[in-house]
Write a protein that holds these residues in place. Sequence first.
Motif, PDB file in Angstrom:
ATOM      1  N   ILE A  55      11.126 -14.199 -21.103  1.00  7.20           N
ATOM      2  CA  ILE A  55      12.161 -13.772 -20.148  1.00  7.20           C
ATOM      3  C   ILE A  55      11.746 -12.514 -19.381  1.00  7.20           C
ATOM      4  O   ILE A  55      12.542 -11.954 -18.639  1.00  7.20           O
ATOM      5  CB  ILE A  55      13.530 -13.538 -20.826  1.00  7.20           C
ATOM      6  CG1 ILE A  55      13.472 -12.373 -21.816  1.00  7.20           C
ATOM      7  CG2 ILE A  55      14.042 -14.800 -21.464  1.00  7.20           C
ATOM      8  CD1 ILE A  55      14.821 -11.885 -22.287  1.00  7.20           C
ATOM      9  N   ILE A  73      17.891  -6.508 -23.225  1.00  8.82           N
ATOM     10  CA  ILE A  73      18.013  -7.962 -23.288  1.00  8.82           C
ATOM     11  C   ILE A  73      16.825  -8.475 -24.094  1.00  8.82           C
ATOM     12  O   ILE A  73      15.678  -8.145 -23.787  1.00  8.82           O
ATOM     13  CB  ILE A  73      17.963  -8.592 -21.870  1.00  8.82           C
ATOM     14  CG1 ILE A  73      18.935  -7.908 -20.913  1.00  8.82           C
ATOM     15  CG2 ILE A  73      18.156 -10.088 -21.938  1.00  8.82           C
ATOM     16  CD1 ILE A  73      20.364  -7.975 -21.317  1.00  8.82           C
ATOM     17  N   VAL A  93      22.199  -9.117 -26.078  1.00  7.87           N
ATOM     18  CA  VAL A  93      22.361  -7.879 -25.329  1.00  7.87           C
ATOM     19  C   VAL A  93      22.693  -6.770 -26.313  1.00  7.87           C
ATOM     20  O   VAL A  93      23.511  -6.952 -27.218  1.00  7.87           O
ATOM     21  CB  VAL A  93      23.525  -7.986 -24.302  1.00  7.87           C
ATOM     22  CG1 VAL A  93      23.702  -6.677 -23.551  1.00  7.87           C
ATOM     23  CG2 VAL A  93      23.301  -9.139 -23.351  1.00  7.87           C
ATOM     24  N   VAL A 142      17.904  -9.497 -14.097  1.00  7.58           N
ATOM     25  CA  VAL A 142      19.041  -9.070 -14.921  1.00  7.58           C
ATOM     26  C   VAL A 142      19.975  -8.243 -14.048  1.00  7.58           C
ATOM     27  O   VAL A 142      19.540  -7.281 -13.409  1.00  7.58           O
ATOM     28  CB  VAL A 142      18.566  -8.233 -16.131  1.00  7.58           C
ATOM     29  CG1 VAL A 142      19.752  -7.736 -16.945  1.00  7.58           C
ATOM     30  CG2 VAL A 142      17.608  -9.038 -16.998  1.00  7.58           C
ATOM     31  N   ALA A 180      12.632 -12.305 -15.746  1.00 10.62           N
ATOM     32  CA  ALA A 180      14.008 -12.664 -15.393  1.00 10.62           C
ATOM     33  C   ALA A 180      14.677 -11.574 -14.557  1.00 10.62           C
ATOM     34  O   ALA A 180      14.359 -10.389 -14.672  1.00 10.62           O
ATOM     35  CB  ALA A 180      14.824 -12.913 -16.653  1.00 10.62           C
ATOM     36  N   LEU A 185      16.520 -16.767 -14.833  1.00 14.51           N
ATOM     37  CA  LEU A 185      15.080 -16.974 -14.919  1.00 14.51           C
ATOM     38  C   LEU A 185      14.738 -18.163 -14.035  1.00 14.51           C
ATOM     39  O   LEU A 185      15.157 -19.291 -14.320  1.00 14.51           O
ATOM     40  CB  LEU A 185      14.664 -17.237 -16.365  1.00 14.51           C
ATOM     41  CG  LEU A 185      13.173 -17.377 -16.630  1.00 14.51           C
ATOM     42  CD1 LEU A 185      12.420 -16.099 -16.237  1.00 14.51           C
ATOM     43  CD2 LEU A 185      12.926 -17.687 -18.105  1.00 14.51           C
ATOM     44  N   TYR A 216      19.584 -15.386 -25.114  1.00 13.47           N
ATOM     45  CA  TYR A 216      19.268 -13.956 -25.197  1.00 13.47           C
ATOM     46  C   TYR A 216      20.416 -13.203 -25.865  1.00 13.47           C
ATOM     47  O   TYR A 216      21.528 -13.699 -25.958  1.00 13.47           O
ATOM     48  CB  TYR A 216      18.998 -13.362 -23.807  1.00 13.47           C
ATOM     49  CG  TYR A 216      20.213 -13.324 -22.903  1.00 13.47           C
ATOM     50  CD1 TYR A 216      21.050 -12.213 -22.867  1.00 13.47           C
ATOM     51  CD2 TYR A 216      20.542 -14.406 -22.090  1.00 13.47           C
ATOM     52  CE1 TYR A 216      22.175 -12.180 -22.036  1.00 13.47           C
ATOM     53  CE2 TYR A 216      21.643 -14.389 -21.268  1.00 13.47           C
ATOM     54  CZ  TYR A 216      22.463 -13.267 -21.242  1.00 13.47           C
ATOM     55  OH  TYR A 216      23.570 -13.254 -20.430  1.00 13.47           O
ATOM     56  N   GLU A 225      24.110 -16.057 -22.865  1.00 16.25           N
ATOM     57  CA  GLU A 225      24.121 -15.006 -23.882  1.00 16.25           C
ATOM     58  C   GLU A 225      24.399 -15.610 -25.260  1.00 16.25           C
ATOM     59  O   GLU A 225      25.200 -16.519 -25.413  1.00 16.25           O
ATOM     60  CB  GLU A 225      25.173 -13.942 -23.545  1.00 16.25           C
ATOM     61  CG  GLU A 225      25.158 -12.767 -24.506  1.00 16.25           C
ATOM     62  CD  GLU A 225      26.124 -11.655 -24.139  1.00 16.25           C
ATOM     63  OE1 GLU A 225      26.260 -10.730 -24.955  1.00 16.25           O
ATOM     64  OE2 GLU A 225      26.746 -11.703 -23.053  1.00 16.25           O
ATOM     65  N   THR A 262      20.370 -19.955 -14.969  1.00 19.65           N
ATOM     66  CA  THR A 262      21.137 -18.854 -15.533  1.00 19.65           C
ATOM     67  C   THR A 262      21.171 -19.045 -17.047  1.00 19.65           C
ATOM     68  O   THR A 262      21.647 -20.072 -17.543  1.00 19.65           O
ATOM     69  CB  THR A 262      22.575 -18.827 -14.971  1.00 19.65           C
ATOM     70  OG1 THR A 262      22.503 -18.667 -13.547  1.00 19.65           O
ATOM     71  CG2 THR A 262      23.380 -17.682 -15.566  1.00 19.65           C
ATOM     72  N   VAL A 270      26.573  -8.993 -18.558  1.00 17.62           N
ATOM     73  CA  VAL A 270      25.196  -9.112 -18.091  1.00 17.62           C
ATOM     74  C   VAL A 270      24.947 -10.552 -17.658  1.00 17.62           C
ATOM     75  O   VAL A 270      25.400 -11.495 -18.311  1.00 17.62           O
ATOM     76  CB  VAL A 270      24.216  -8.739 -19.222  1.00 17.62           C
ATOM     77  CG1 VAL A 270      22.782  -8.972 -18.800  1.00 17.62           C
ATOM     78  CG2 VAL A 270      24.426  -7.303 -19.655  1.00 17.62           C
ATOM     79  N   THR A 271      24.238 -10.715 -16.541  1.00 20.55           N
ATOM     80  CA  THR A 271      23.802 -12.036 -16.098  1.00 20.55           C
ATOM     81  C   THR A 271      22.274 -12.027 -16.079  1.00 20.55           C
ATOM     82  O   THR A 271      21.660 -11.111 -15.536  1.00 20.55           O
ATOM     83  CB  THR A 271      24.337 -12.363 -14.692  1.00 20.55           C
ATOM     84  OG1 THR A 271      25.765 -12.304 -14.714  1.00 20.55           O
ATOM     85  CG2 THR A 271      23.887 -13.743 -14.245  1.00 20.55           C
ATOM     86  N   VAL A 272      21.683 -13.056 -16.700  1.00 19.76           N
ATOM     87  CA  VAL A 272      20.225 -13.167 -16.754  1.00 19.76           C
ATOM     88  C   VAL A 272      19.838 -14.491 -16.096  1.00 19.76           C
ATOM     89  O   VAL A 272      20.294 -15.557 -16.508  1.00 19.76           O
ATOM     90  CB  VAL A 272      19.710 -13.125 -18.204  1.00 19.76           C
ATOM     91  CG1 VAL A 272      18.191 -13.292 -18.247  1.00 19.76           C
ATOM     92  CG2 VAL A 272      20.125 -11.825 -18.897  1.00 19.76           C
TER      93      VAL A 272
END
Length: 188
Positions: free
Chosen positions: A124, A179, A164, A129, A127, A151, A162, A158, A155, A147-149
């Motif tokens: 990641i 993250i 947090v 973030v 990615a 890649l 991943y 969580e 999307t 949090v928005t991740v």
Amino acid sequence: GEGAFGDCSKLETVKIQGDMLKSIGTHCFRSCSVLSVIRIPASLEQIGAYAFCYCYKLRHIYFVGDAPVFGETIDGTYHDSVFYYCKANAYYPADNSTWTENELADHGGTMTWNTWEAGNITSIEGAMVTLEQDEYVYNGTNIEPAVTVVLGDETLVENSDYTVSYSDNKNAGTASVSIVGIGLYEGK
């Protein structure tokens, strides 16, 4: 070896690659206070007593092979307690008969065992973030923005892809958000 990484206060994740590792020694990762994810290779045959004791933030442990022996005999007494004082999710290969009720025990901690389908692991590190907001007014409480991740075009989710963690997020100043990839994702 015994106590090799004990008290490594900055060690967050461990991914052991290759097929040479046969055992994790007694107290090997003891008191690694921020260790949150570890991936165990199929070659592992034994995890020594108290190997991950006091790893308070250890939340995800991934096994990809047969069940190892948990614990060992020390001075004539058998000690298990591999995960002493840990509260973690541990994942073992589906349809692998070596994982029996004995292996799926708490081993001194509070373990939640789940099957999983190991596959290709994706980093990641590239990615994007974003936080729901990046400035806050001090209010005396811990600030934990959503949090928005993302890649590539995906999307991530969580607690599935991943985790947090937040630090220095109560008092006025600069806080940190970390993250860490889990499941089929890795990296930070």
